[in-house]
Design a protein around this motif. Structure first.
Motif, short mmCIF file in Angstrom:
data_model
loop_
_atom_site.label_atom_id
_atom_site.label_comp_id
_atom_site.label_asym_id
_atom_site.label_seq_id
_atom_site.Cartn_x
_atom_site.Cartn_y
_atom_site.Cartn_z
N HIS A 241 4.31 24.93 -35.24
CA HIS A 241 4.62 25.48 -33.92
C HIS A 241 6.12 25.44 -33.64
CE1 HIS A 241 4.28 26.37 -29.64
NE2 HIS A 241 5.00 25.28 -29.39
N HIS A 242 6.79 24.40 -34.13
CA HIS A 242 8.23 24.25 -33.89
C HIS A 242 9.09 25.03 -34.89
CE1 HIS A 242 8.00 21.43 -30.61
NE2 HIS A 242 7.20 20.62 -31.29
N GLY A 243 8.48 25.77 -35.79
CA GLY A 243 9.26 26.60 -36.71
C GLY A 243 8.77 26.59 -38.14
N GLY A 244 8.23 25.47 -38.61
CA GLY A 244 7.69 25.40 -39.97
C GLY A 244 8.69 25.83 -41.02
N SER A 245 9.93 25.33 -40.95
CA SER A 245 10.98 25.78 -41.85
C SER A 245 10.84 25.24 -43.27
CB SER A 245 12.35 25.36 -41.29
OG SER A 245 12.43 23.95 -41.17
N ASP A 246 9.95 24.26 -43.48
CA ASP A 246 9.81 23.64 -44.81
C ASP A 246 8.34 23.31 -45.04
OD1 ASP A 246 10.41 22.54 -47.22
OD2 ASP A 246 11.62 20.88 -46.47
N ASN A 247 8.02 22.99 -46.29
CA ASN A 247 6.68 22.44 -46.56
C ASN A 247 6.50 21.17 -45.74
OD1 ASN A 247 7.50 22.97 -50.02
ND2 ASN A 247 6.74 24.49 -48.61
N VAL A 248 5.29 20.95 -45.27
CA VAL A 248 5.04 19.77 -44.43
C VAL A 248 3.78 19.07 -44.93
CG1 VAL A 248 3.86 21.24 -42.75
CG2 VAL A 248 4.59 18.94 -42.09
N THR A 249 3.88 17.74 -45.09
CA THR A 249 2.76 16.93 -45.57
C THR A 249 2.70 15.64 -44.75
OG1 THR A 249 3.00 17.78 -47.82
CG2 THR A 249 1.75 15.75 -47.56
N ALA A 250 1.49 15.23 -44.40
CA ALA A 250 1.30 14.01 -43.62
C ALA A 250 0.05 13.28 -44.10
CB ALA A 250 1.19 14.32 -42.13
N ILE A 251 0.15 11.96 -44.21
CA ILE A 251 -0.99 11.07 -44.46
C ILE A 251 -1.01 10.04 -43.34
CG2 ILE A 251 -2.01 9.36 -45.98
CD1 ILE A 251 -0.74 10.71 -48.34
N VAL A 252 -2.14 9.90 -42.67
CA VAL A 252 -2.30 8.93 -41.58
C VAL A 252 -3.41 7.96 -41.97
CG1 VAL A 252 -2.91 8.57 -39.16
CG2 VAL A 252 -1.48 10.52 -39.82
N ALA A 253 -3.13 6.66 -41.88
CA ALA A 253 -4.12 5.63 -42.18
C ALA A 253 -4.25 4.71 -40.98
CB ALA A 253 -3.71 4.83 -43.41
N ARG A 254 -5.48 4.42 -40.58
CA ARG A 254 -5.75 3.53 -39.44
C ARG A 254 -6.37 2.24 -39.98
NH1 ARG A 254 -7.07 3.76 -33.88
NH2 ARG A 254 -7.04 1.58 -33.23
N TYR A 255 -5.72 1.13 -39.69
CA TYR A 255 -6.18 -0.18 -40.15
C TYR A 255 -7.05 -0.79 -39.07
CZ TYR A 255 -5.96 -4.86 -42.28
OH TYR A 255 -6.28 -6.05 -42.87
N GLY A 256 -8.35 -0.68 -39.24
CA GLY A 256 -9.28 -1.19 -38.25
C GLY A 256 -10.11 -0.08 -37.64
N PRO A 257 -10.92 -0.40 -36.63
CA PRO A 257 -11.78 0.60 -36.00
C PRO A 257 -10.97 1.77 -35.47
CG PRO A 257 -12.35 -1.61 -35.27
CD PRO A 257 -11.09 -1.73 -36.04
N VAL A 258 -11.57 2.96 -35.55
CA VAL A 258 -10.90 4.18 -35.13
C VAL A 258 -11.35 4.56 -33.73
CG1 VAL A 258 -10.60 6.63 -35.61
CG2 VAL A 258 -10.71 4.99 -37.48
N SER A 259 -10.39 4.73 -32.84
CA SER A 259 -10.66 5.21 -31.48
C SER A 259 -9.35 5.68 -30.90
CB SER A 259 -11.28 4.11 -30.61
OG SER A 259 -10.37 3.04 -30.47
N ALA A 260 -9.44 6.60 -29.96
CA ALA A 260 -8.22 7.09 -29.31
C ALA A 260 -7.62 5.99 -28.46
CB ALA A 260 -8.54 8.31 -28.45
N LEU A 261 -6.34 5.76 -28.60
CA LEU A 261 -5.67 4.72 -27.84
C LEU A 261 -5.17 5.22 -26.49
CD1 LEU A 261 -3.50 3.10 -30.65
CD2 LEU A 261 -5.81 2.50 -29.93
N LEU A 262 -5.02 6.52 -26.35
CA LEU A 262 -4.41 7.07 -25.16
C LEU A 262 -4.87 8.51 -24.98
CD1 LEU A 262 -2.18 6.28 -23.02
CD2 LEU A 262 -0.59 7.54 -24.45
N PRO A 263 -5.18 8.94 -23.76
CA PRO A 263 -5.52 10.35 -23.56
C PRO A 263 -4.39 11.24 -24.03
CG PRO A 263 -6.05 9.05 -21.62
CD PRO A 263 -5.29 8.15 -22.55
#
Length: 501
Positions: A241-263
């Motif tokens: 959305h901000h331009g995508g000027s380069d290849n983009v890669t992301a890995i996200v790891a959650r240590y522990g139970p998964v739940s939204a922390l904030l709306p």
């Protein structure tokens, strides 16, 4: 009866995208869970961002993404309790050798290399290793922390106190890296070790994400996503959305139970002492005070008086401009101190020219850019950025490539040498001697101080460029070479012809 604690679950999400401006994806990633590692590690996470052009960047990143986890797996078979930083160091060195060997074997891939950031998790301990500008972040209690320091020219300026992070993010040379896997026989790797807490969120990413999305928005996405895969999707979509000027890669790891922390619609500060969780505590909100009619009357009266005053001032200005000549305002010119002149001490030069790049080049383009890199053009007319210290070669995106040069046609093995000259910052003149196949140097006053620079090691020298240090770069027979400059030794007698001013 012995009570065995339940292992803390780790949930991982990942995504990569080619972006909106690139033709192919040079990013690679790896996610290896504990089952594939016989339970000796909880997981291995890796992001690699290839570079170098000529079709080699994606090869370098794929080799690294395969070699590092495979080497870690092999090391664990013989040393299951090896220290995590040691595992990473050994794996990175093996990957560096693999890429460097591939780079040397194939001409079309001799400029390739890759960044890499890798994370190992075991029993609540997190180890990070990285080379280049791919990053690792840790979100804890709503605060985002950067676990890595970019190996780039602008990051060195930040660490030296000569540039702020805001200035670095806007600098045009922020993507010029100083370390990469595969560009040299050895690689220097930075490692760190951290203890994890339940609820921590780890992010590994290529610079295609951090170039487009600021850290505040990254933190907001991480704390408002109920699932790591959802967080990855939102991070990548935000980069696009901000331009995508380069290849983009992301890995996200959650240590522990998964739940939204904030709306998702909450604001998430990251770079201050306050934490977002304090803002979630219910607070008593005072009832709004009623505004009396008297207060309203005073406000209206004040506005009327102000309007009358402005009207009178406008009338007075009109009458003055009608009967008196009013000189137009002069623009403010901010004077800047003149640049300090370059000072060159006496120099001597190496007796041979060292080849820096095997790729054939045009013989009519060679410039030194402000950051010290060299501007070159290959035989297809594509502009290239070459770092003479790290030997990194990157294509420069332009709207149109330059037309091919007839003298660098592939049908000719030795382009015709011709007269060419250039000046250094002190005004000294360097010029080609085609008949003698060497370089002459003259002072600004016209005195020749060197008559045989590179003689005996140059074949068909064409264009020149001189670095601030005095080192000469020359395209010779279609190849880039350098002639090193050194401070001249003290002379007890008359100076030799090879010494420069």
């Amino acid at each position: 009866m012995q009570i065995v604690a339940e292992p803390i679950p780790i949930r991982v999400g990942c995504r990569t995208d080619v972006g909106l401006k690139r033709e192919h994806n040079e990013d690679s990633f790896a996610v290896v869970d504990g089952a594939a590692l016989n339970g000796l590690l909880d997981c291995v996470l890796l992001v690699a961002d290839g570079m170098g052009g000529m079709g080699g960047g994606d090869v370098a990143s794929r080799i690294t993404a395969h070699t590092v986890p495979e080497t870690i797996h092999q090391l664990l078979q013989t040393s299951p309790y090896e220290e995590l930083p040691s595992l990473l160091l050994q794996a990175f060195r093996v990957a560096n050798q693999e890429v460097f060997t591939r780079r040397a074997d194939r001409i079309e891939q001799r400029s390739m290399g890759t960044t890499c950031v890798c994370a190992l998790i075991r029993n609540g301990m997190l180890a990070i290793a990285h080379v280049g500008d791919s990053r690792a972040y840790l979100l804890r209690h709503g605060r985002l922390s950067l676990l890595t320091a970019d190996h780039s020219a602008v990051w060195e300026e930040i660490q030296a106190g000569r540039m702020t992070r805001e200035e670095a993010e806007a600098n045009r040379y922020r993507h010029v890296i100083t370390r990469a896997i595969g560009i040299a026989p050895d690689v220097e790797v930075d490692t760190s070790l951290h203890s994890l807490e339940v609820g921590d969120i780890l992010l590994l990413c290529s610079d295609g994400l951090t170039t487009e999305v600021n850290e505040r928005e990254i933190a907001q996405i991480l704390v408002s996503s109920a699932d790591p895969q959802e967080a990855c999707n939102r991070l990548v979509e935000s980069a696009l959305h901000h331009g995508g000027s380069d290849n983009v890669t992301a890995i996200v790891a959650r240590y522990g139970p998964v739940s939204a922390l904030l709306p998702s619609d909450e604001e998430t500060p990251t770079d201050n002492a306050a934490t977002w969780r304090h803002a979630l505590a219910p607070e008593a909100v005072a009832a709004p005070k009623s505004v009396s009619k008297v207060t309203v009357g005073w406000v209206v009266a004040t506005l009327v008086l102000l309007l009358v005053a402005l009207t009178e001032a406008a009338g007075i200005y009109y009458l003055r401009s009608k009967f008196h000549h009013v000189a137009p305002p002069q623009p403010i010119v901010r004077s800047q101190p003149p640049p300090k002149p370059a000072v060159f001490g006496p120099l001597s030069y190496a007796t041979t020219a060292t080849k820096l790049l095997d790729m054939p080049l045009r013989n009519d383009v060679l410039q030194i850019m402000p950051n010290g890199d060299l501007l070159l053009v290959n035989l297809q007319g594509k502009l290239m950025d070459f770092n003479p210290q790290t030997h990194l070669l990157r294509p420069i995106p332009v709207n149109a490539q330059l037309p091919p040069a007839p003298e660098t046609s592939t049908k000719k093995t030795k382009p015709t040498a011709h007269f060419f000259l250039t000046l250094d910052r002190a005004g000294n003149r360097y010029q080609i001697r085609p008949d003698l196949r060497c370089i002459e140097k003259f002072t600004p006053e016209g005195t020749r101080v060197a008559a045989d620079i590179g003689k005996g090691s140059l074949v068909a020298p064409t264009c020149l460029a001189v670095a601030p240090s005095g080192t000469i770069y020359v395209i010779d027979n279609g190849r880039l070479k350098s002639i090193q400059a050194y401070p001249a030794r003290p002379q007890n007698s008359e100076p030799s012809p090879s010494q420069a001013r």
